[in-house]
Design a protein around this motif. Structure first.
Motif, PDB file in Angstrom:
ATOM      1  N   VAL A 243       0.842  -1.187   0.000  1.00 19.56           N
ATOM      2  CA  VAL A 243       0.000   0.000   0.000  1.00 19.56           C
ATOM      3  C   VAL A 243       0.882   1.243   0.000  1.00 19.56           C
ATOM      4  O   VAL A 243       1.876   1.297   0.741  1.00 19.56           O
ATOM      5  CB  VAL A 243      -0.891   0.016   1.273  1.00 19.56           C
ATOM      6  CG1 VAL A 243      -1.751   1.258   1.332  1.00 19.56           C
ATOM      7  CG2 VAL A 243      -1.742  -1.242   1.361  1.00 19.56           C
ATOM      8  N   ALA A 244       0.531   2.241  -0.811  1.00 17.37           N
ATOM      9  CA  ALA A 244       1.222   3.526  -0.719  1.00 17.37           C
ATOM     10  C   ALA A 244       1.189   3.944   0.753  1.00 17.37           C
ATOM     11  O   ALA A 244       0.140   3.918   1.392  1.00 17.37           O
ATOM     12  CB  ALA A 244       0.530   4.564  -1.593  1.00 17.37           C
ATOM     13  N   SER A 245       2.351   4.280   1.299  1.00 15.13           N
ATOM     14  CA  SER A 245       2.454   4.525   2.737  1.00 15.13           C
ATOM     15  C   SER A 245       1.571   5.672   3.222  1.00 15.13           C
ATOM     16  O   SER A 245       1.216   5.719   4.401  1.00 15.13           O
ATOM     17  CB  SER A 245       3.911   4.775   3.134  1.00 15.13           C
ATOM     18  OG  SER A 245       4.663   3.581   2.956  1.00 15.13           O
TER      19      SER A 245
ATOM     20  N   GLY B 253      -6.298   4.897   4.637  1.00 15.63           N
ATOM     21  CA  GLY B 253      -7.501   4.069   4.578  1.00 15.63           C
ATOM     22  C   GLY B 253      -7.187   2.624   4.262  1.00 15.63           C
ATOM     23  O   GLY B 253      -7.665   1.701   4.934  1.00 15.63           O
ATOM     24  N   SER B 254      -6.373   2.393   3.238  1.00 14.08           N
ATOM     25  CA  SER B 254      -6.028   1.016   2.868  1.00 14.08           C
ATOM     26  C   SER B 254      -5.165   0.350   3.934  1.00 14.08           C
ATOM     27  O   SER B 254      -5.299  -0.848   4.184  1.00 14.08           O
ATOM     28  CB  SER B 254      -5.312   0.972   1.514  1.00 14.08           C
ATOM     29  OG  SER B 254      -6.243   0.809   0.482  1.00 14.08           O
ATOM     30  N   LEU B 255      -4.273   1.114   4.540  1.00 17.24           N
ATOM     31  CA  LEU B 255      -3.470   0.543   5.630  1.00 17.24           C
ATOM     32  C   LEU B 255      -4.386   0.066   6.757  1.00 17.24           C
ATOM     33  O   LEU B 255      -4.215  -1.033   7.279  1.00 17.24           O
ATOM     34  CB  LEU B 255      -2.461   1.565   6.155  1.00 17.24           C
ATOM     35  CG  LEU B 255      -1.268   1.830   5.241  1.00 17.24           C
ATOM     36  CD1 LEU B 255      -0.488   3.060   5.729  1.00 17.24           C
ATOM     37  CD2 LEU B 255      -0.363   0.616   5.147  1.00 17.24           C
ATOM     38  N   ARG B 256      -5.382   0.886   7.107  1.00 15.26           N
ATOM     39  CA  ARG B 256      -6.331   0.515   8.170  1.00 15.26           C
ATOM     40  C   ARG B 256      -7.112  -0.739   7.803  1.00 15.26           C
ATOM     41  O   ARG B 256      -7.317  -1.624   8.637  1.00 15.26           O
ATOM     42  CB  ARG B 256      -7.304   1.669   8.435  1.00 15.26           C
ATOM     43  CG  ARG B 256      -7.118   2.342   9.759  1.00 15.26           C
ATOM     44  CD  ARG B 256      -8.206   3.333  10.125  1.00 15.26           C
ATOM     45  NE  ARG B 256      -8.876   4.027   9.037  1.00 15.26           N
ATOM     46  CZ  ARG B 256      -8.452   5.144   8.451  1.00 15.26           C
ATOM     47  NH1 ARG B 256      -7.332   5.707   8.835  1.00 15.26           N
ATOM     48  NH2 ARG B 256      -9.153   5.708   7.497  1.00 15.26           N
ATOM     49  N   VAL B 257      -7.568  -0.820   6.555  1.00 17.36           N
ATOM     50  CA  VAL B 257      -8.349  -1.986   6.114  1.00 17.36           C
ATOM     51  C   VAL B 257      -7.538  -3.261   6.319  1.00 17.36           C
ATOM     52  O   VAL B 257      -8.031  -4.241   6.889  1.00 17.36           O
ATOM     53  CB  VAL B 257      -8.774  -1.846   4.634  1.00 17.36           C
ATOM     54  CG1 VAL B 257      -9.245  -3.186   4.056  1.00 17.36           C
ATOM     55  CG2 VAL B 257      -9.860  -0.790   4.491  1.00 17.36           C
ATOM     56  N   LEU B 258      -6.296  -3.269   5.860  1.00 15.65           N
ATOM     57  CA  LEU B 258      -5.486  -4.487   5.964  1.00 15.65           C
ATOM     58  C   LEU B 258      -5.114  -4.794   7.414  1.00 15.65           C
ATOM     59  O   LEU B 258      -5.139  -5.955   7.831  1.00 15.65           O
ATOM     60  CB  LEU B 258      -4.252  -4.386   5.072  1.00 15.65           C
ATOM     61  CG  LEU B 258      -4.558  -4.388   3.571  1.00 15.65           C
ATOM     62  CD1 LEU B 258      -3.271  -4.248   2.762  1.00 15.65           C
ATOM     63  CD2 LEU B 258      -5.321  -5.632   3.150  1.00 15.65           C
TER      64      LEU B 258
ATOM     65  N   ALA C 239      -7.841  -6.443   9.206  1.00 16.17           N
ATOM     66  CA  ALA C 239      -8.013  -7.826   8.742  1.00 16.17           C
ATOM     67  C   ALA C 239      -6.925  -8.744   9.297  1.00 16.17           C
ATOM     68  O   ALA C 239      -6.922  -9.937   9.004  1.00 16.17           O
ATOM     69  CB  ALA C 239      -8.019  -7.880   7.216  1.00 16.17           C
ATOM     70  N   GLY C 240      -5.995  -8.200  10.067  1.00 13.57           N
ATOM     71  CA  GLY C 240      -4.952  -9.019  10.675  1.00 13.57           C
ATOM     72  C   GLY C 240      -3.592  -8.934  10.016  1.00 13.57           C
ATOM     73  O   GLY C 240      -2.643  -9.582  10.458  1.00 13.57           O
ATOM     74  N   PHE C 241      -3.470  -8.143   8.961  1.00 17.11           N
ATOM     75  CA  PHE C 241      -2.163  -7.958   8.316  1.00 17.11           C
ATOM     76  C   PHE C 241      -1.277  -7.133   9.239  1.00 17.11           C
ATOM     77  O   PHE C 241      -1.748  -6.217   9.916  1.00 17.11           O
ATOM     78  CB  PHE C 241      -2.319  -7.227   6.978  1.00 17.11           C
ATOM     79  CG  PHE C 241      -2.850  -8.064   5.853  1.00 17.11           C
ATOM     80  CD1 PHE C 241      -2.006  -8.540   4.860  1.00 17.11           C
ATOM     81  CD2 PHE C 241      -4.203  -8.367   5.776  1.00 17.11           C
ATOM     82  CE1 PHE C 241      -2.501  -9.300   3.815  1.00 17.11           C
ATOM     83  CE2 PHE C 241      -4.709  -9.123   4.732  1.00 17.11           C
ATOM     84  CZ  PHE C 241      -3.857  -9.597   3.747  1.00 17.11           C
ATOM     85  N   GLU C 242       0.011  -7.463   9.250  1.00  7.68           N
ATOM     86  CA  GLU C 242       0.979  -6.721  10.056  1.00  7.68           C
ATOM     87  C   GLU C 242       2.027  -6.109   9.155  1.00  7.68           C
ATOM     88  O   GLU C 242       2.464  -6.734   8.171  1.00  7.68           O
ATOM     89  CB  GLU C 242       1.654  -7.654  11.062  1.00  7.68           C
ATOM     90  CG  GLU C 242       0.686  -8.233  12.070  1.00  7.68           C
ATOM     91  CD  GLU C 242       1.347  -9.194  13.040  1.00  7.68           C
ATOM     92  OE1 GLU C 242       2.503  -9.628  12.781  1.00  7.68           O
ATOM     93  OE2 GLU C 242       0.709  -9.518  14.049  1.00  7.68           O
ATOM     94  N   LYS C 243       2.450  -4.897   9.495  1.00 11.00           N
ATOM     95  CA  LYS C 243       3.502  -4.231   8.728  1.00 11.00           C
ATOM     96  C   LYS C 243       4.798  -5.008   8.897  1.00 11.00           C
ATOM     97  O   LYS C 243       5.181  -5.353  10.016  1.00 11.00           O
ATOM     98  CB  LYS C 243       3.691  -2.797   9.214  1.00 11.00           C
ATOM     99  CG  LYS C 243       2.502  -1.909   8.914  1.00 11.00           C
ATOM    100  CD  LYS C 243       2.720  -0.511   9.486  1.00 11.00           C
ATOM    101  CE  LYS C 243       1.491   0.340   9.252  1.00 11.00           C
ATOM    102  NZ  LYS C 243       1.593   1.662   9.900  1.00 11.00           N
TER     103      LYS C 243
END
Length: 158
Positions: free
Chosen positions: A117-119, A123-128, A131-135
Motif C-alpha cells: 500500500v502507498a504509505s 484508509g487502505s493501511l487501516r483496512v489491511l 483484517a490481521g495484516f501486520e507491517k
C-alpha cells in the motif's frame, strides 16, 4: 451505509464499470501503483483478459447492495500471494473494503498473503491491519499515478 457486501467472479458485463472506477483521479492518486495511462481502454482490456485467464488468480467483483462497487483479487507475484482491491470512491468509508477483504480471505485460505500500500494511503493501511495484516517493511517504487518514486508499506497476513 452498505447493508450487504458479496463477492462473485468478474463477468464481461462488469468491465465498463470497473474501467470507470479505475479512471477516477482521486482513486488513482491514492492507489498510486496503477496503469501507466488509466484512460487507455485497450490496455485495460488486454490486462483484464490476461488476469482473468490466469489460474493462479482469485479475481472477484465486490457487489454492494446489488451493484458492482469494486474489485478484489489474490494473485501470485514472484512466488508470494498478494492481495489487491479497488473500491468505488462513492462508497469509501462504508466498510466495503474491509468486508470484501474478510470474504476473500475466507475463500483463499493459503498463507502468508502480502499486501502493498502507498504509505500515505491511511484508509487502505487501516483496512489491511483490521483484517490481521501486520507491517513487515517498506519499499520504494515508481508510482505511475504520481509520476515519481514513493514509499509503499508491505504487510503480511500469516
Amino acid at each position: 451505509m452498505m447493508r450487504e457486501v458479496a463477492l462473485r467472479p468478474i463477468e464481461d458485463a462488469d468491465l465498463d464499470t470497473i474501467f470507470e472506477f479505475m479512471r477516477d483521479p482521486e482513486s488513482v492518486w491514492m492507489a498510486a501503483f496503477t496503469a501507466e495511462d488509466p484512460d487507455d481502454r485497450e490496455a485495460f482490456d488486454a490486462h483484464m483478459r490476461k488476469v482473468r485467464a490466469r489460474t493462479d488468480v482469485t479475481n472477484r467483483v465486490i457487489v454492494g447492495d446489488g451493484r458492482v462497487v469494486g474489485t478484489i483479487a489474490i494473485f501470485v507475484m514472484e512466488g508470494d500471494l498478494e492481495i489487491t482491491y479497488w473500491v468505488d470512491r462513492a462508497v469509501w468509508g462504508q466498510g466495503v473494503a474491509g468486508r470484501a477483504v474478510a470474504l476473500i480471505l475466507e475463500e483463499v485460505t493459503d498463507r502468508p498473503i502480502y499486501g502493498r500500500v502507498a504509505s500515505d494511503n491511511a484508509g487502505s493501511l487501516r483496512v489491511l491491519e483490521r483484517a490481521g495484516f501486520e507491517k513487515v517493511g517498506t519499499d520504494t517504487g515508481y508510482a505511475p499515478a504520481r509520476k515519481e518514486e514513493i514509499e509503499e508499506t508491505i504487510l503480511r497476513l500469516s
